[in-house]
Structure formats: C-alpha cells, structure tokens
Design a protein around this motif. Structure first.
Motif, short mmCIF file in Angstrom:
data_model
loop_
_atom_site.label_atom_id
_atom_site.label_comp_id
_atom_site.label_asym_id
_atom_site.label_seq_id
_atom_site.Cartn_x
_atom_site.Cartn_y
_atom_site.Cartn_z
N ILE A 73 0.80 -1.23 0.00
CA ILE A 73 0.00 0.00 0.00
C ILE A 73 0.83 1.28 0.00
N PHE A 74 2.14 1.19 0.38
CA PHE A 74 2.89 2.43 0.47
C PHE A 74 3.01 3.18 -0.85
N PRO A 75 3.25 2.49 -2.00
CA PRO A 75 3.29 3.26 -3.26
C PRO A 75 2.02 4.07 -3.51
N PHE A 76 0.86 3.53 -3.10
CA PHE A 76 -0.39 4.26 -3.28
C PHE A 76 -0.49 5.42 -2.27
N LEU A 77 -0.03 5.18 -1.05
CA LEU A 77 0.00 6.25 -0.06
C LEU A 77 0.92 7.38 -0.53
N GLU A 78 2.04 7.00 -1.08
CA GLU A 78 3.02 8.00 -1.52
C GLU A 78 2.47 8.84 -2.67
N ARG A 79 1.74 8.19 -3.58
CA ARG A 79 1.15 8.93 -4.68
C ARG A 79 0.04 9.85 -4.21
N GLY A 80 -0.76 9.38 -3.26
CA GLY A 80 -1.91 10.16 -2.80
C GLY A 80 -1.57 11.22 -1.77
N LEU A 81 -0.64 10.90 -0.85
CA LEU A 81 -0.35 11.82 0.25
C LEU A 81 1.04 12.43 0.17
N GLY A 82 1.92 11.83 -0.64
CA GLY A 82 3.28 12.34 -0.72
C GLY A 82 4.00 12.22 0.61
N SER A 83 4.66 13.27 1.02
CA SER A 83 5.43 13.26 2.26
C SER A 83 4.53 13.13 3.49
N TYR A 84 3.25 13.48 3.37
CA TYR A 84 2.34 13.39 4.52
C TYR A 84 2.05 11.94 4.92
N SER A 85 2.44 10.98 4.07
CA SER A 85 2.23 9.57 4.43
C SER A 85 3.02 9.21 5.69
N PHE A 86 4.09 9.95 5.98
CA PHE A 86 4.88 9.64 7.16
C PHE A 86 4.17 10.04 8.46
N ILE A 87 3.15 10.89 8.35
CA ILE A 87 2.34 11.20 9.52
C ILE A 87 1.61 9.94 10.00
N ILE A 88 1.17 9.11 9.05
CA ILE A 88 0.52 7.84 9.41
C ILE A 88 1.48 6.95 10.19
N PHE A 89 2.73 6.90 9.72
CA PHE A 89 3.72 6.07 10.40
C PHE A 89 4.05 6.61 11.79
N SER A 90 4.09 7.93 11.91
CA SER A 90 4.35 8.52 13.22
C SER A 90 3.23 8.20 14.20
N PHE A 91 1.99 8.18 13.70
CA PHE A 91 0.84 7.84 14.54
C PHE A 91 0.93 6.38 15.00
N ILE A 92 1.32 5.48 14.09
CA ILE A 92 1.47 4.06 14.44
C ILE A 92 2.56 3.90 15.50
N CYS A 93 3.66 4.62 15.34
CA CYS A 93 4.74 4.58 16.35
C CYS A 93 4.24 5.05 17.71
N LEU A 94 3.44 6.11 17.70
CA LEU A 94 2.92 6.67 18.94
C LEU A 94 1.96 5.70 19.63
N VAL A 95 1.07 5.09 18.85
CA VAL A 95 0.11 4.12 19.41
C VAL A 95 0.85 2.92 20.00
N THR A 96 1.87 2.42 19.29
CA THR A 96 2.65 1.29 19.79
C THR A 96 3.38 1.67 21.07
N LEU A 97 3.94 2.87 21.10
CA LEU A 97 4.64 3.36 22.29
C LEU A 97 3.70 3.39 23.49
N ILE A 98 2.48 3.93 23.30
CA ILE A 98 1.51 4.02 24.39
C ILE A 98 1.13 2.63 24.89
N TYR A 99 0.95 1.71 23.96
CA TYR A 99 0.60 0.34 24.35
C TYR A 99 1.71 -0.28 25.20
#
Length: 470
Positions: free
Chosen positions: A391-417
């Motif tokens: 899915i990342f190639p599609f995320l990159e086409r649709g969101l560009g650099s903002y796709s890394f915000i999704i990854f930062s959110f996943i990192c944050l959720v994992t950290l909290i858990y």
C-alpha cells in the motif's frame, strides 16, 4: 521521488550494459532484490507457518539444520539462472529464500533465548538482528557497481547467499540442542543436563535444572498448546496481544518506507547519483553500529526502555521528516534535515523496534507455548511487511510526504501500548515473567496436578533461579 523502486533501479543500472539480453537479465534480479519485491515476504509468511510443527518435531537445532535446504538450493538456482536463460528460476528461488528467512528469523531467537542464562538472554537475543544488519551491510557493499552490482557480477552475488548456510551446516551439529526442549518437551533430563553443563562450562547446573522442572510442572497443569489453543487461552491473552502489537508496530512504523525514500532524499540533497550507493552503505553501517550498541545496553537499560525510546525516536523522526520533505524544494538547507531524519530514524529503529520484539516473544511464553507464539508473531511480522510494501506506493502517490504522519501515529500508538501493558522482563526467569502476566490475565499458575499457585511456592522458585555465569 514518485518512481517505483523497480523503475528507479532499472534507470540506474540498465544503461551502459553492452548486450541487451544481458542488460535485461541484470535488471530483473536487481528489481527482485529491492524493497517492492513481495516474493520473499510471501515466502517469509509461509516459513513462519512452518515454525511450530518443525521445532516441536525436529527441535530447535534440527529445524535450523533442515532450514539450510531453503538457503542452499535457491542460492544454486539463482547462481545458474543466467546460464539457464530463464528468469522464472529466480522468482521461484526468491520465494524459497523467503521461507528460509521466515523460519530462521523465528527459530534462531527462540534457540538462543532457551540456551541463554537469564542475565544474558537479552544481549544474546539481539545477536540475530545484529547479524541481519551485518548481512544487509555486506549486501550493500557487494552491490556497489564497481564490485558485484554490475552485469557480470550479479549472479555471483546472489549465489553467495548459500555460503553462510554451508558454514552453519558444517558447524551447528557440534552445538547442543536446547536444554529446555530436551527436558520439558522430550523428557530427557540426562541430555539436558549435559548440554547445560557444556554451555555454562560448569557441572553446577542444578539451580537451572530445578527452574526447568518447575516450568515443566506448571505446563503439565495447562497441557501442551497448539496455535488454536494459544489463541483461546485466557492465561496468555495479554502476552499474545503484546507480541501482535509489537510486531505490527515494528513493520508498520515505516522502516521500509524510509528506505524507499532514502535514495530520493540523498539525490535532492545534492548527492551525485553515482555516490548515493556509498551513502546507502553509510546508513547501513549506522544500523549495524546502533544494533551492536543495543547488545551492550539491553541488560542494563532493559527491554521496555529500549522499545519506548526506539518508537519515540521513530515517531519524532517521521514528523520532522514530513516537515522537511514538504519544504525541501523551497528551502535550500532543508534536504540536509531530511538526511538527518533518515539517520535518526534508523538509529531509533535499530535500538528498539527492530531487535527487541524477538527477545520479548521468547521471554513472554513458557516452553510448549513458545513455538506457537513465534508462529503467530512471525506471521504478523511478514503480513505487516507485505501490507506496507503493497500500500505504500499508493500512499506516496496520494499523500506524498504526509504519508509519514501515518507512520508517526502508528509509532505513537505502539509506544503508548508498551508503556501501559508491556512489563520489564530483564533478569527474570520465564516463570517469573509468566507470573507477572498471570496477574494481568486474572488467572493463577498451578504446578503439576495440584492446586498450589506459583506465588505460594516463591521460596523454592527463588532457590531455583540463581543467575549462572556463562
């Protein structure tokens, strides 16, 4: 930046190859080797599904010896692929190599975790990840165009993957089988004692044997666990959720996306196209160095702190990278911030999210549940890896650099858990860790067929778990 990985490699490597037929043959394996290749990942998933039945039947050492088939055979296939004039053989070989990776990435940490004394279990558990990073760095060095990354050297480079398997096939028979496997699952205490004495370099191993017997008694109360029973076992609920969360977090945190973007970031920062490969090697060296640092600090800092720091660093790096990529075309010095973010992310992932989940998976489960747990953890790991690649190639086409915000959110959720649920496991026996989770699962651990909770036999447990020097 919008190019697919295969397209970018073809542009970089294809031109300059004299013979058109050889040029096509050179492009195919390089494309298969890059991050967008899902063949090995699919093989890794199937390899993970084979973990539980193989380690229970053949043992930990036996499974690793058997697994060499899935490394040597595809190495030969890829090495002769150009002579055979068929690219299909590379496709099949890549899938088989994936099976090898799926098995070894789960069985090696399990084997080392069961061989290790509790005061060194974390450090030895990170060693497999250290050698993975060394292998990646070696491939990056050998893949330099002036070495083997060219039209004449790629078959040799792919064929070299069989050499480590040959070395293991020659040396591993001289190593002992897991003492815990021999005593608890095979009931062979004599062989387990000999193996333990050989590993510790001492005849005084009664304390560890006593702790293994206690674990064996506690497992008899629960019975031997299959994957299905593991999923439904109330006493293992939070352990199972934790390894799923950590393995999903590890792969969905954006590590493959970072490497996907790396070459474009380096190019934007002014690095010459011909020099990007050397910068990539430098990034690989940072990965090796930080994983090596994790080996030395994990027993002092603990697993939990490294996980929290690692995911926290990755979260911050993804946010900053999003800002840097957004403004790098309008601000002249911003590409250098992007390079810094990539390096910081690699550092964060290397000290925690990459190596520690394997260590914790070993520690959270008792002997008979451990193979099924690794089977679940490995399957989640490879499925998450496959998902990001898909899915990342599609995320990159649709969101560009903002796709890394999704990854930062996943990192944050994992950290909290991890902060809320995952306990510290350093310097604890498997039974002590199991007892910690028993409280969270609101169950009692029983020994043998009796009704004695483990917490009531604390004195005997403490006598049995004195730290043994390696």
């Amino acid at each position: 930046m919008g190019k697919a990985c295969g397209e970018e490699r073809e542009i970089n490597c294809g031109p300059g190859v004299g013979n058109a037929h050889i040029g096509i043959w050179f492009i195919i394996p390089v494309w298969l080797q890059c991050g967008c290749d899902q063949l090995s990942i699919t093989g890794g998933f199937f390899g993970s599904l084979m973990v539980a039945p193989l380690v229970n039947k053949l043992g930990r050492k036996g499974t690793l010896l058997f697994n060499n088939i899935f490394s040597i055979v595809p190495a030969v296939m890829m090495g002769v692929s150009e002579i055979a004039k068929t690219y299909e053989i590379i496709i099949v070989a890549r899938f088989i190599v994936g099976i090898c990776a799926g098995l070894s990435s789960n069985v090696v940490p399990m084997y080392l975790g069961e061989l290790s004394p509790k005061n060194l279990r974390g450090a030895l558990g990170i060693i497999p990840q250290l050698f993975i990073t060394i292998g990646i760095l070696s491939a990056q060095v050998l893949g330099i165009r002036n070495i083997l990354g060219n039209s004449t050297g790629w078959t040799l480079m792919l064929g070299l993957t069989g050499i480590p398997a040959m070395i293991e096939l020659l040396l591993l028979p001289f190593f002992p089988e897991s003492p815990r496997y021999m005593l608890i699952q095979r009931g062979d205490e004599k062989t387990a004692k000999k193996a333990l004495q050989r590993l510790r370099g001492s005849n005084d191993v009664d304390a560890e044997l006593s702790e293994m017997r206690l674990e064996d008694q506690s497992e008899r109360a629960d019975g031997r666990l299959s994957v299905l029973s593991l999923l439904s076992q109330r006493s293992l609920r939070w352990q199972l959720i934790s390894i799923i969360a950590m393995n999903m977090g590890q792969q969905l945190s954006g590590v493959n996306a970072i490497y996907y973007y790396a070459d474009s970031i380096y190019a934007t920062a002014g690095v010459k196209q011909s020099d990007i490969q050397y910068v990539t090697v430098g990034t690989g060296a940072v990965n090796v160095f930080m994983t090596m640092a994790a080996v030395f600090i994990v027993e002092a800092s603990g697993r939990r702190l490294l996980l929290l720091c690692g995911f926290g660093i990755c979260c911050g790096a993804c946010v900053l990278l999003t800002v840097a990529l957004t403004f790098q075309e309008s601000v002249t010095w911003m590409p250098y911030i992007s390079i810094t973010c990539v390096i910081i992310y690699v550092i964060g992932h290397a000290i925690g999210p990459s190596p520690i989940p394997y260590v914790v998976t070993t520690e959270m489960f008792r002997q008979s549940a451990r193979p099924a747990a690794f089977m679940v953890a490995g399957s989640v790991h490879w499925l998450s890896n496959f998902t990001v690649g898909l899915i990342f190639p599609f995320l990159e086409r649709g969101l560009g650099s903002y796709s890394f915000i999704i990854f930062s959110f996943i990192c944050l959720v994992t950290l909290i858990y991890i902060w809320l649920v995952v306990p510290e496991t350093k310097n604890k026996t498997f039974l002590e860790i199991c007892q910690i989770f028993a409280k969270r699962n609101n169950v009692e651990i029983k020994l043998g067929d009796g009704d004695l909770p483990l917490k009531e036999s604390k004195e005997s447990l403490e006598d049995a778990v004195r730290v043994t020097a390696f």
